[in-house]
Design a protein around this motif. Structure first.
Motif, PDB file in Angstrom:
ATOM      1  N   ASP A   1       0.817  -1.214   0.000  1.00 19.08           N
ATOM      2  CA  ASP A   1       0.000   0.000   0.000  1.00 19.08           C
ATOM      3  C   ASP A   1       0.856   1.271   0.000  1.00 19.08           C
ATOM      4  OD1 ASP A   1       0.954  -0.580   2.448  1.00 19.08           O
ATOM      5  OD2 ASP A   1      -0.981  -0.778   3.429  1.00 19.08           O
ATOM      6  N   SER A   2       0.365   2.245  -0.680  1.00 21.00           N
ATOM      7  CA  SER A   2       0.940   3.588  -0.765  1.00 21.00           C
ATOM      8  C   SER A   2       2.248   3.649  -1.544  1.00 21.00           C
ATOM      9  CB  SER A   2       1.180   4.189   0.624  1.00 21.00           C
ATOM     10  OG  SER A   2       2.429   3.776   1.129  1.00 21.00           O
TER      11      SER A   2
ATOM     12  N   HIS B   1      -2.827  -3.249  -5.420  1.00 20.74           N
ATOM     13  CA  HIS B   1      -2.412  -3.140  -4.014  1.00 20.74           C
ATOM     14  C   HIS B   1      -1.517  -1.935  -3.800  1.00 20.74           C
ATOM     15  CE1 HIS B   1      -4.161  -6.458  -1.902  1.00 20.74           C
ATOM     16  NE2 HIS B   1      -3.885  -7.286  -2.906  1.00 20.74           N
TER      17      HIS B   1
ATOM     18  N   THR C   1      -3.627   1.275  -3.086  1.00 21.60           N
ATOM     19  CA  THR C   1      -4.466   1.456  -1.909  1.00 21.60           C
ATOM     20  C   THR C   1      -3.749   2.357  -0.908  1.00 21.60           C
ATOM     21  OG1 THR C   1      -3.493  -0.555  -1.033  1.00 21.60           O
ATOM     22  CG2 THR C   1      -5.648  -0.756  -2.073  1.00 21.60           C
TER      23      THR C   1
END
Lengths: 106, 496
Positions: free
Chosen positions: B366-367, B434, B437
């Motif tokens: 994520d990120s 993913h 997100t």
């Protein structure tokens, strides 16, 4: 059966024996030995059959070229064995294992 | 007596520059990085010079030491060799730049990486230039040893296990190949590819057929075609990122190249039933590899299984090529080149993500897109080529295969080619999704040097641009291609 075919068949038997041992034995040292037996078999086929090259004047004269090649092959096999043994020793020092483990179904 | 042929100096330089540099790096470990980088740029430069020479003046030859064919060793660079040499050079120089940054803080790995990597590059270049079956065996083994040692570079238990399994498989494959060489020598009294090809149609049949089968089996094992792919994911997944990139992009291609070389130049391009069998294994590899890639939770293993699937495409092309000729061969080669560039880009991106987050669990990426936009772009662009979307190199390859499959009415293969693309899209989007997100929580993250991000992006961009250069590369691949007369001779031979 000529002599060439006899030695080639012995060589093939060694190859098959080595391949069988490579597959069934889990211990890595045995796998390395099995590969060495296989390579001896291949070298024997190479040397044995090369005694009868199609255009040689004397039908059973030894042809030196495959002998030079097999010599190279032996050097390669020694190097492979050395590399494999070094890796196995290191694996054992790290984990205490001398097998690959059954994660991939060996 | 010895004709002075075009470009022999470039051919020697392509092998001896990286070889000399590898030895120097080994002797002067403190200067290894700078020596390695200079050698990488030089090697790439001489390789591109050779490629241009081959494209302009046709197939190049050189005799090592001036000894002619039955005893001496011939080096030959035709279009197929030149294309793979150029791909190797592009990936090689980029991976070298990446590795300089990647191993900056790891003195141990740095000391061993450079000599081994340059030796691996030497072995690849020598393999692409050799026109002698026994010399090819030696280069194949050199390549295997360098690749195994690089796999073990991480030093952990997983890396060692992967390396040992890889070594056993690699030696087994080479021995099988050597057995074939021994039998062919028995039939033909030479290991020169040209002389063996000329003698094969008249050679004693069972011996040469067993020889061909043994050589093919060994090379299939080394290329990791399903069901012999078991060794690839652990080896490629546990190695450091630049090594994984080299293994997946280049090393697997070398044994595929050799298989193709044997098929086209030694056996004459026929062999309908063998091609059908390998095609069937290719179909299984595309489906099985893609499904397993989709099920992986770690990014590097996902990419490694994607390699298994993409190798399947190369073999899936064989039945089309044997029946339909040139376009399918070009398609398979195009896929090999595009996969080399795209897969290297993917592994380098994965290395960046691993460096950044300290792990490569896909669900926790994520990120990443906010922190590493270049890396994610590189991954997505490489994914476009792997999926086979236009205008990438992967698209051209699949398009040529699809065209051949339609023309021959092989609708089963059409479905598999398309389905493989859909599955590839699924696993690429799984990763990219993913990465988009928002972060669940802040973690301590390491910075990624810009060199590592840009080199991944460069390779991914090259994989896309490859799709636009078909008019340049297609004629290059035709340089020195085997004459069709040989194919008919082989067809008669294998049918009898």
């Amino acid at each position: 059966m000529t002599q060439a075919v006899f030695w080639a068949l012995i060589g093939m038997a060694l190859v098959v024996l080595g391949l069988y041992a490579l597959i069934v034995h889990a211990h890595l040292l045995r796998k390395v030995l099995a590969l060495n037996i296989m390579s001896s078999g291949v070298f024997l086929v190479f040397i044995g059959l090369a005694r009868r090259t199609p255009d040689a004047d004397a039908p059973m004269a030894a042809d030196p070229v495959p002998q030079a090649m097999v010599l190279t092959g032996i050097v390669v096999a020694v190097a492979a064995t050395g590399l494999a043994l070094a890796l196995i020793v290191r694996l054992r020092a790290l984990t205490g294992r001398t097998t690959l483990g059954d994660d991939m179904g060996d | 007596m010895l004709p002075v042929l075009a470009a022999p100096a470039w051919m020697l330089a392509v092998v001896f520059v990286p070889l000399a540099a590898a030895l120097l790096c080994f002797l002067l470990p403190r200067r290894a990085v700078i020596l390695g980088l200079v050698a990488a740029v030089l090697t790439a430069a001489v390789t591109f010079a050779l490629t241009l020479e081959v494209a302009a003046a046709g197939t190049a030859h050189t005799l090592l030491g001036g000894w002619a064919a039955p005893l001496g060793i011939l080096w030959r660079a035709d279009g197929l060799s030149a294309a793979l040499l150029a791909m190797t050079a592009l990936v090689g120089v980029t991976v070298s730049l990446y590795a300089a940054a990647y191993f900056r803080d790891d003195a141990h790995a740095r000391v061993f990486f450079w000599p081994l990597w340059l030796l691996l590059w030497t072995a690849l270049n020598a393999l692409y230039l050799s026109a002698d079956l026994f010399n090819l065996y030696v280069t194949l083994e050199l390549l295997g040893f360098a690749a195994v040692s690089l796999t073990a570079l991480g030093g952990g238990a997983a890396a060692l296990t992967g390396a040992i399994r890889y070594l056993l498989v690699s030696v087994l494959g080479s021995l099988s190949y050597l057995l074939g060489v021994a039998l062919l020598y028995h039939s033909c009294g030479s290991v020169d590819i040209g002389l063996v090809a000329a003698c094969i149609p008249d050679a004693p049949r069972p011996a040469s057929q067993v020889a061909a089968a043994a050589m093919m089996a060994g090379l299939i094992l080394k290329t990791a075609l399903f069901p012999f792919h078991f060794w690839l994911p652990p080896a490629h997944g546990s190695a450091p990122a630049p090594v994984s990139a080299v293994l997946s992009a280049l090393v697997v291609k070398a044994s595929f190249y050799l298989l193709l070389r044997l098929w086209l130049d030694v056996l004459g391009g026929g062999g309908r039933w063998a091609a059908e069998l390998l095609g069937l294994l290719g179909v299984a590899a595309v489906l099985w590899g893609s499904v397993l890639a989709l099920r992986q939770e770690r990014l590097k293993l996902l990419i490694a299984y994607s390699t298994v699937a993409q190798i399947g495409y190369l073999f899936l092309a064989l039945p089309l090529a044997v029946a339909g000729g040139a376009a399918a061969w070009t398609g398979a080669l195009y896929l090999a080149l595009a996969h080399g560039l795209a897969k290297a880009a993917m592994f380098l991106s994965a290395g960046n993500l691993l460096r950044f987050g300290g792990h490569d669990r896909i669900a926790e990426l994520d990120s990443a897109v906010h922190r590493l936009p270049l890396t994610l772009t590189a991954f997505a662009l490489a994914g476009v080529s792997i999926m086979g979307l236009p205008p990438s190199g992967g698209f051209i390859g699949k398009w040529l295969l699809l065209k051949a499959a339609f023309a021959q009415g092989r609708f089963g293969l059409v479905v598999v080619i398309l389905l493989g693309g859909v599955l590839a899209a699924a696993y690429v989007f799984k990763v990219v999704g993913h990465a988009f997100t928002p972060a669940a929580r802040e973690r301590r993250l390491r910075t990624v040097p810009p060199g590592m991000e840009w080199s991944a992006l460069l390779l991914a961009a090259a994989a896309i641009v490859l799709g636009l250069t078909l008019p340049l590369i297609s004629p290059l691949l035709q340089v020195g291609a085997a004459p069709a007369a040989m194919a008919t001779a082989f067809a008669a031979w294998s049918a009898a």
